[in-house]
Design a protein around this motif. Structure first.
Motif, PDB file in Angstrom:
ATOM      1  N   LEU A 172      60.998  15.000  24.309  1.00 43.61           N
ATOM      2  CA  LEU A 172      59.648  15.887  23.982  1.00 43.61           C
ATOM      3  C   LEU A 172      59.508  15.836  22.675  1.00 43.61           C
ATOM      4  O   LEU A 172      58.395  16.469  22.186  1.00 43.61           O
ATOM      5  N   SER A 173      60.210  15.214  21.816  1.00 43.24           N
ATOM      6  CA  SER A 173      59.801  15.138  20.650  1.00 43.24           C
ATOM      7  C   SER A 173      59.617  13.791  19.891  1.00 43.24           C
ATOM      8  O   SER A 173      60.450  13.132  19.183  1.00 43.24           O
ATOM      9  N   PRO A 174      58.541  13.210  20.061  1.00 43.79           N
ATOM     10  CA  PRO A 174      58.390  11.659  19.521  1.00 43.79           C
ATOM     11  C   PRO A 174      58.381  11.447  18.233  1.00 43.79           C
ATOM     12  O   PRO A 174      59.101  10.633  17.769  1.00 43.79           O
ATOM     13  N   VAL A 175      58.396  12.237  17.426  1.00 41.42           N
ATOM     14  CA  VAL A 175      58.329  12.237  15.882  1.00 41.42           C
ATOM     15  C   VAL A 175      59.781  12.075  15.482  1.00 41.42           C
ATOM     16  O   VAL A 175      60.280  11.190  14.720  1.00 41.42           O
ATOM     17  N   THR A 176      60.770  12.996  16.168  1.00 37.71           N
ATOM     18  CA  THR A 176      62.088  12.652  15.903  1.00 37.71           C
ATOM     19  C   THR A 176      62.725  11.270  16.363  1.00 37.71           C
ATOM     20  O   THR A 176      63.407  10.639  15.895  1.00 37.71           O
ATOM     21  N   MET A 177      62.263  10.862  17.590  1.00 42.33           N
ATOM     22  CA  MET A 177      62.538   9.710  18.041  1.00 42.33           C
ATOM     23  C   MET A 177      62.135   8.454  16.989  1.00 42.33           C
ATOM     24  O   MET A 177      63.019   7.582  16.771  1.00 42.33           O
ATOM     25  N   GLU A 178      61.096   8.713  16.554  1.00 45.03           N
ATOM     26  CA  GLU A 178      60.489   7.518  15.648  1.00 45.03           C
ATOM     27  C   GLU A 178      61.459   7.796  14.225  1.00 45.03           C
ATOM     28  O   GLU A 178      61.817   6.845  13.742  1.00 45.03           O
ATOM     29  N   ILE A 179      61.606   8.773  13.848  1.00 46.15           N
ATOM     30  CA  ILE A 179      62.444   9.026  12.399  1.00 46.15           C
ATOM     31  C   ILE A 179      63.825   8.418  12.752  1.00 46.15           C
ATOM     32  O   ILE A 179      64.441   7.635  12.125  1.00 46.15           O
ATOM     33  N   MET A 180      64.448   8.689  14.104  1.00 49.85           N
ATOM     34  CA  MET A 180      65.507   8.319  14.514  1.00 49.85           C
ATOM     35  C   MET A 180      65.813   6.844  14.331  1.00 49.85           C
ATOM     36  O   MET A 180      66.612   6.161  13.994  1.00 49.85           O
ATOM     37  N   ALA A 181      64.707   6.143  15.228  1.00 50.63           N
ATOM     38  CA  ALA A 181      64.655   4.565  15.066  1.00 50.63           C
ATOM     39  C   ALA A 181      64.708   4.119  13.679  1.00 50.63           C
ATOM     40  O   ALA A 181      65.465   3.340  13.363  1.00 50.63           O
ATOM     41  N   ILE A 182      63.673   4.628  12.765  1.00 50.89           N
ATOM     42  CA  ILE A 182      63.618   4.267  11.516  1.00 50.89           C
ATOM     43  C   ILE A 182      65.095   4.183  10.619  1.00 50.89           C
ATOM     44  O   ILE A 182      65.495   3.516  10.044  1.00 50.89           O
ATOM     45  N   VAL A 183      65.833   5.475  10.680  1.00 45.11           N
ATOM     46  CA  VAL A 183      67.051   5.774  10.040  1.00 45.11           C
ATOM     47  C   VAL A 183      67.996   4.706  10.821  1.00 45.11           C
ATOM     48  O   VAL A 183      68.683   3.962   9.868  1.00 45.11           O
ATOM     49  N   GLY A 184      68.049   4.777  12.018  1.00 42.18           N
ATOM     50  CA  GLY A 184      68.867   3.791  12.544  1.00 42.18           C
ATOM     51  C   GLY A 184      68.883   2.225  12.217  1.00 42.18           C
ATOM     52  O   GLY A 184      69.734   1.728  11.862  1.00 42.18           O
ATOM     53  N   VAL A 225      64.006   4.347  20.244  1.00 40.37           N
ATOM     54  CA  VAL A 225      62.837   3.453  21.014  1.00 40.37           C
ATOM     55  C   VAL A 225      63.133   4.103  22.557  1.00 40.37           C
ATOM     56  O   VAL A 225      62.326   3.498  23.307  1.00 40.37           O
ATOM     57  N   GLY A 226      63.784   4.918  22.785  1.00 40.32           N
ATOM     58  CA  GLY A 226      63.814   5.557  23.942  1.00 40.32           C
ATOM     59  C   GLY A 226      64.843   5.025  24.973  1.00 40.32           C
ATOM     60  O   GLY A 226      64.725   5.213  26.019  1.00 40.32           O
ATOM     61  N   ALA A 227      65.571   3.875  24.417  1.00 45.74           N
ATOM     62  CA  ALA A 227      66.640   3.014  25.367  1.00 45.74           C
ATOM     63  C   ALA A 227      68.105   3.992  25.331  1.00 45.74           C
ATOM     64  O   ALA A 227      68.937   3.680  24.964  1.00 45.74           O
ATOM     65  N   PHE A 228      67.913   5.207  26.228  1.00 44.84           N
ATOM     66  CA  PHE A 228      68.998   6.084  26.055  1.00 44.84           C
ATOM     67  C   PHE A 228      70.402   5.237  26.947  1.00 44.84           C
ATOM     68  O   PHE A 228      71.192   5.238  26.289  1.00 44.84           O
ATOM     69  N   THR A 229      70.059   4.640  27.968  1.00 44.64           N
ATOM     70  CA  THR A 229      70.872   3.884  28.498  1.00 44.64           C
ATOM     71  C   THR A 229      71.508   2.641  27.834  1.00 44.64           C
ATOM     72  O   THR A 229      72.616   2.454  27.859  1.00 44.64           O
ATOM     73  N   GLY A 230      70.494   2.229  27.342  1.00 43.86           N
ATOM     74  CA  GLY A 230      70.959   1.087  26.165  1.00 43.86           C
ATOM     75  C   GLY A 230      72.088   1.401  25.068  1.00 43.86           C
ATOM     76  O   GLY A 230      72.730   0.679  25.001  1.00 43.86           O
ATOM     77  N   ALA A 231      71.721   2.499  24.663  1.00 42.71           N
ATOM     78  CA  ALA A 231      72.557   3.170  23.488  1.00 42.71           C
ATOM     79  C   ALA A 231      73.768   3.355  24.105  1.00 42.71           C
ATOM     80  O   ALA A 231      74.922   3.190  23.429  1.00 42.71           O
ATOM     81  N   PHE A 232      73.839   4.134  25.241  1.00 40.92           N
ATOM     82  CA  PHE A 232      75.052   4.293  25.525  1.00 40.92           C
ATOM     83  C   PHE A 232      75.942   2.919  26.071  1.00 40.92           C
ATOM     84  O   PHE A 232      77.124   3.201  25.971  1.00 40.92           O
ATOM     85  N   PHE A 233      75.342   2.175  26.557  1.00 39.92           N
ATOM     86  CA  PHE A 233      75.678   0.923  27.160  1.00 39.92           C
ATOM     87  C   PHE A 233      76.441   0.451  25.870  1.00 39.92           C
ATOM     88  O   PHE A 233      77.336  -0.215  25.603  1.00 39.92           O
ATOM     89  N   HIS A 234      75.617   0.434  24.661  1.00 42.13           N
ATOM     90  CA  HIS A 234      76.302  -0.163  23.413  1.00 42.13           C
ATOM     91  C   HIS A 234      77.488   0.466  22.948  1.00 42.13           C
ATOM     92  O   HIS A 234      78.377  -0.192  22.428  1.00 42.13           O
ATOM     93  N   VAL A 235      77.628   1.844  23.214  1.00 43.15           N
ATOM     94  CA  VAL A 235      78.579   2.641  22.956  1.00 43.15           C
ATOM     95  C   VAL A 235      79.948   2.292  23.672  1.00 43.15           C
ATOM     96  O   VAL A 235      80.937   1.956  22.996  1.00 43.15           O
ATOM     97  N   LEU A 236      79.662   1.980  25.044  1.00 40.33           N
ATOM     98  CA  LEU A 236      80.876   1.435  25.716  1.00 40.33           C
ATOM     99  C   LEU A 236      81.149   0.050  25.300  1.00 40.33           C
ATOM    100  O   LEU A 236      82.199  -0.082  25.001  1.00 40.33           O
TER     101      LEU A 236
END
Lengths: 109, 481, 639
Positions: free
Chosen positions: C279-291, C329-340
């Protein structure tokens, strides 16, 4: 009686007031500048008597005897004061061999 | 047995008996027995307590008929946790002194103080309240002045005059209110029922608030506190920080909120700002303190700042949080001061720079210390968390930024508390000779009880919250606007 | 089973209590059995739970188990209960925590056997498992917060495990405090959630969130605060400096807490709250940049570190940055996959490093290693697998997860992909550098160390082998369609993202040929980097110089960790310390207390002053009296 009143009224009231003020001021000055206790006591008497005179004068001018009644009170008080005061002075003199009022400046911080 | 007066009677009897005991060991055990008896006598009230809003176990006697003074005591959900705290902590505090050579007069003063504290918490008559308020001050003055250390006479004189000054302001307030009551009495209910003008309430607010703020203490009225805590004997510090502080907060809730609601509303911003400044300010000062007692003293200012902020936030969460946090803070702070006392006993110093590495010789102490510390820092599942959460929630509802700055206590608290732990427990052992071994006997008992309550209240906070809920709701509802 | 899910955290907790109380009494073997056994039981329970969930998913039923334990506290409208929720996401996390946890417990049995604090160590590890399972099992934010802070405590205890070393204790404190900064964000986020949604339960919050519109300002604040919390726990800019310092703890701790589980809690939390973030694209963008920034900076620092654990620590920070890029960037599954997959290969690498350190008699500097592959064959082979996996060379696990992230990044913004690709190159380089410096060339340590060189016992090599197998095959969980797979993981996790999908989340729309090019580029890059590193460190024997002959320029910048610690000290820590002294000495003592004392002294002083008038000279008294009388007279005349 009326005679005395007339006698008193023979002098203008202002003169009484000025005279008594002078005597009173002399008394005050005496108390303030003299160090001998007896002279201080005498100065106090002077002040009291100046007031007495003034009371009597006002009493006569206004025809109100209560002023004279006060004079008697003051005289009685002065007598008592002198009695007690002289007794204290004698005791002080016995202790300090001095009539200087500064000899007892011990009652302080 | 369910006569509330017995809770005041037992400590007074204990005080009288103890004053005549010269021998130290007899005095200790007698004091302990009385303290435990008192704690035991509290239980029927806890069990018989109905968690509804009404005041229970009331006792009302005419004291001075011509003035309309009554001796009126009673128990409700707000006072019960305080009574439990007082009667629960006193046996522990007595136990902490078992390694000391105090005589009967010391314990007598402690018992006497207990009576005063209980009167404050139970009183429903302003006159009785004020009497208790002053009675509690006298014994602690002597405890600190006779058994303290350092510059104790001067420090205690300041403490006494400072708090007394506040008390007199409150007395003026009480007398003013008394004059306003049509039937001329000091009853709490009559005071609350008064229909005061807004201007009057503002004056009343300051008269009471300054008295409470000095006792709590709220920044900037706090400067008596670090000195007094540092110079007081350990048991005295525990009494001061563990119980006496709560008199002020209790006063805020019991007297100030209902009597001068407009005053509270008018000045809540000011108070809130003071509280939040106090939290940050005291926490930052605590960073660099060398004396462990002074460090905890400043941390205590930060903690009570948050508690007071919760009270004036005027939300159920805030007030409930304040009540449970008062209990929590009492438990934690007694534990921490006791640990400081043990460390001083073993190493001969309270200075953090001279301690260090003590976890190696004292593993048990290090463990309980850490648990109590975590309680003070507010880790979830320990007692401190619930209080902090509710208080911050209340403050958040009042104003977001207040919660953000008040919440800094979470970070800053961790900084100074962990520094304290690191400087005393971790690192290499310094060369100072260490007397005695790990905690034992009475020390273990006290600390285990404290650890138990630290965890118990963290996991089951409802046990306290349920007691006070109805009373707090009722209090907040009955305040008129 | 469904009724007994509370046993999963409880059993390790029992282990903690037994080992904690009996740490000086129980024999080591028993401590080990209790420590490992409790986690084994939890693992078995987690497996059966996973199978239940899996079966439910396959059958198309609702794959959720919730269990209400008791009401924690209730004030007014605020009611918080201790309750658990098991869904596909938490069941997978449980598998990782208890599974990797079990392997690391086993490993520790041997690794820590010579340590005096053996019992204490196992107690702490069990406590960690307890809190970590609570974190992922909670059904509301507050229960997550219990675990969130609890693992912070365990991290503190374990980093400072060898507390006699003062700098270790400081590292522990730093970790705790930095985590606390994030925790404050979490706490305030919870208040916002409470006032917006009226509850902390995931179901209610997410249910109501679905009705909000994208870009809602409250949700923006909530997600930003949650992200602050995540930066603390998952070591992102600006709060990442604690993680490299956390290497002060024993190596199994680094593997378990600071690589596989705790530091991924932030990602878990974001994935859990994915609807709010969507719901919050701004946060997503910040998160991507920080990451992205974290990934790049940490990888850059890792290039020149000589401490084997420090390299891995910065690598972890960098990989966590990758995960946040994925989330952003919205790849929730990808992130979790990388966690595993990251849990597998990073735990493996840390444990391998532990094995090396063990063999080298606690030497951690790679400059003193070299040529270890002959003496430590199992460690070498498993670490080689781990290195290949993290570098993203197929068909090992890292390839699949990293590639998914890069593909999403490419689709989102080609610049993100470029930086991510650069980071991947760095990653391959420093990992192969680590491998070559440690296992290739000639031995550079002392003769005494050489005589002690030995392969580790089976308790240590077995976890390595298991993790190596998992690192090798873990990627097949989620093979992309471009490679003929079926996105099994994504399908399994689908219910978690239903809400986000309804709002319109990101899906990969790249053509298969683009994907092939991207994959080819990253694989080629990784292999080139491996060769470059080989060239530098094996063929040319370009061993890093000693500290006092440090090189200049970028190298120095990387070697000194971009001076970030120094910057924080100069900007935050030291000013605060100064402020503390100033506040205490000048404001508190001199200012406020000075005022209070001054008030007292004013009265004392004025008393002293006025007292002087009491001179004892009667004449003076009379004089004063006359002055008084005259003054009154004058007053009477004129007024």
């Amino acid at each position: 009686m009326g005679n005395i009143v007339e006698q008193i009224q023979g002098v203008p009231l202002n003169h009484y007031i000025i005279f008594c003020s002078i005597i009173f001021a002399i008394g005050v000055t005496g108390v303030l500048i003299r160090r001998n206790v007896i002279i201080i006591m005498m100065s106090i008497e002077l002040m009291l008597n100046s007031v007495n005179l003034l009371l009597a004068a006002f009493s006569a001018y206004r025809g109100d005897p209560s002023g004279q009644v006060f004079v008697f009170f003051v005289m009685a008080l002065a007598a008592a004061e002198v009695a007690v005061g002289l007794a204290i002075i004698i005791m002080v003199y016995r202790n300090t061999k001095s009539l200087d009022i500064e000899s007892l400046s011990k009652l302080r911080w | 047995m369910s006569n509330l007066f017995i809770l005041l009677l037992v400590p007074i009897i204990a005080a009288i008996v103890l004053f005549f005991i010269k021998q130290s060991s007899t005095a200790k055990w007698t004091a302990l027995v009385f303290a435990l008896l008192q704690a035991g006598l509290t239980l029927p009230f806890l069990c018989g307590f109905e968690p509804n809003a009404a005041i229970q176990f009331e006792q009302n006697w005419v004291w001075i008929a011509s003035l309309g003074v009554h001796f009126h005591i009673g128990l409700d959900g707000i006072s019960l946790p305080m009574v439990l705290l007082t009667n629960g902590l006193i046996p522990l505090i007595v136990l902490t002194t078992f390694s000391k050579a105090y005589k009967g007069n010391f314990y007598g003063l402690v018992s006497f103080m207990q009576a005063g504290l209980l009167l404050v918490f139970l009183a429903l008559d302003a006159f009785s309240f004020y009497v208790g308020w002053e009675i509690a001050l006298i014994p602690i003055y002597f405890i600190c002045a006779l058994w303290g250390s350092g510059d104790r006479i001067k420090v205690n004189l300041k403490f006494f005059i400072y708090t007394f000054f506040g008390s007199l302001l409150m007395l003026i307030g009480i007398i003013y209110l008394y004059k306003q009551v049509p039937s001329n009495n000091f009853e709490w209910t009559s005071f609350v029922a008064l229909d005061l003008s807004e201007t009057t309430q503002r004056w009343i607010f300051w008269a009471f608030f300054i008295a409470f703020a000095i006792k709590i203490p709220i920044f900037p009225f706090h400067t008596w506190q670090p000195d007094t805590y540092t110079n007081a004997p350990a048991a005295g510090t525990m009494l001061l920080a563990g119980i006496m502080l709560k008199m002020g907060v209790y006063g805020l809730i019991r007297w100030l909120l209902p009597i001068a609601p407009f005053g509270v509303v008018a000045y809540s911003q000011v108070v809130m700002v003071l509280c939040v400044i106090g939290i940050v300010y005291a926490s930052i000062i605590a960073f660099k303190q060398q004396d462990a007692k002074r460090l905890i003293a400043y941390s205590s200012i930060a903690h009570v700042g948050l508690i007071s902020a919760g009270v004036v936030s005027w939300h159920e969460e805030g007030v409930q949080g304040a009540i449970i946090q008062m209990v929590n803070h009492g438990i934690s702070v007694v534990g921490l001061f006791f640990i400081i006392d043990i460390l001083e006993d073993r190493t001969g110093t309270r200075l953090l720079g001279e301690q260090g590495g003590l976890a190696a010789p004292f593993p048990k102490l290090a463990t309980v210390f850490l648990i109590i510390l975590m309680g003070a820092v507010g880790l979830p599942l320990t007692n401190g968390f619930i209080g902090e959460f509710l208080l911050l929630k209340g403050v958040y509802d009042y104003g977001v930024w207040f919660a953000v700055f008040g919440g800094l206590t979470l970070i800053l608290g961790a900084v100074y508390m962990l520094r304290f732990y690191q400087k005393s427990m971790l690192g290499t052992l310094t060369l100072r000779p260490i007397l005695g071994g790990d905690i034992r006997g009475a020390e273990v008992l006290v600390l285990v009880v404290i650890v138990f309550f630290t965890l118990f209240l963290g996991i089951l906070p409802n046990s306290i919250l349920k007691l006070s809920e109805a009373s707090v709701v009722n209090l907040l509802n009955q305040i008129k606007f | 089973m469904k009724e007994l899910i509370w046993l999963i955290p409880l059993i390790p907790f029992v282990g903690f209590v037994i080992n904690g109380l009996g740490r000086n009494v129980l024999p080591k073997a028993l401590v080990g059995i209790i420590g490992c056994g409790t986690v084994l039981l939890s693992f078995l329970l987690s497996v059966s739970l996973y199978l239940d969930i899996k079966a439910a998913r396959d059958a198309g039923e609702v794959a959720e188990i919730s269990r209400h334990l008791f009401d924690w506290f209730a004030v007014g409208n605020l009611k918080v209960s201790l309750s658990f929720l098991i869904d596909p996401l938490s069941s997978l996390m449980l598998l990782i925590i208890t599974g990797v946890g079990l392997l690391i417990h086993l490993y520790s049995y041997s690794y820590m056997s010579g340590d005096n604090g053996f019992g204490k160590f196992f107690a702490y590890l069990n406590l960690f498992i307890f809190f970590m399972t609570i974190l992922v099992m909670g059904s509301n934010y507050l229960v997550m917060f219990i675990g969130w802070e609890g693992v912070g405590l365990c991290s503190y205890l374990l980093i400072g495990f060898w507390f006699k070393n003062s700098s270790y204790a400081s590292a522990a404190k730093k970790a705790f405090v930095m985590n606390r900064i994030g925790d404050l964000g979490f706490l305030i986020a919870m208040f916002f959630i409470l006032s917006t949604f009226g509850s902390l339960e995931y179901k209610e919050v997410f249910g109501q969130a679905a009705t909000l519109s994208v870009g809602d300002s409250t949700v923006l604040i909530i997600t930003l605060l949650l992200f602050v919390a995540a930066t603390g726990k998952s070591a992102q800019i600006p709060l990442f400096t604690w993680l490299p310092d956390a290497m002060a703890g024993p190596t199994p701790v680094s593997a378990l807490i600071h690589a596989a589980t705790m530091v991924t809690a932030g990602i878990y939390m974001v994935v859990r709250s994915n609807i709010l973030f969507t719901l919050s694209p701004v946060t997503m963008e910040i998160m991507a940049i920080v990451g992205l920034a974290t990934a790049l900076i940490a990888a850059f620092i890792a290039l020149t570190q000589n401490d084997i654990k420090k390299v891995l620590a910065y690598s972890t920070v960098s990989q966590l940055g990758y995960m946040f890029l994925a989330l952003g960037v919205g790849a929730f599954t990808g992130a979790f996959f990388h966690v595993l997959t990251h849990a597998f290969f990073k735990a493996l690498l840390f444990l391998g490093a532990g094995s090396v350190i063990h063999a080298m008699s606690n030497e951690q500097d790679m400059r003193s290693m070299g040529g270890l592959r002959k003496s430590l064959p199992v460690t070498f082979v498993t670490m080689l697998i781990g290195t290949i996996a993290i570098s993203g060379i197929p068909p090992l696990a890292g390839f699949f997860s990293k590639d998914e992230i890069l593909a999403y990044a490419f689709q989102h913004n080609i610049l993100y992909w470029a930086v991510g690709f650069l980071t991947a190159l760095f990653t391959a380089f420093y990992m192969f550098r680590l491998l070559y410096l440690t296992f290739f060339g000639e031995f550079r340590g002392t003769a005494e160390q050489k005589s002690h060189l030995h392969e580790s016992p089976w308790q240590m090599t077995l976890p390595l082998i298991v993790l190596a197998i998992l690192s090798a095959i873990g990627g097949f969980m989620n093979v992309p369609e471009a490679l003929g797979g079926h996105h099994n993981l994504a399908h399994f996790l689908a219910p978690i993202f239903e809400g986000s999908n309804a709002i319109g989340s990101t899906t990969l729309t790249l053509s298969h040929s683009t994907e092939y090019i991207l994959m080819g580029a990253s694989v080629l890059g990784a292999i080139v980097m491996a060769i470059v590193a080989y060239n530098t460190y094996v063929s040319k024997k370009n061993i890093p110089v000693a500290d006092d002959k440090a090189e200049g320029g970028l190298h120095a910048l990387s070697y000194n960790k971009l001076y970030i610690d120094e910057l924080y000290d100069a900007v935050i820590v030291n000013p605060l310390k100064k402020l503390s002294t100033v506040l205490y000495k000048y404001v508190d003592r001199l200012g406020i207390d000075g005022f209070v004392n001054g008030l007292g002294e004013f009265f004392v002083g004025s008393g002293k002053g006025i007292r002087l008038l009491q001179s004892g000279h009667v004449g003076f008294y009379i004089f004063m009296m006359v002055i008084g009388v005259v003054a009154i007279l004058i007053y009477g005349f004129f007024y």
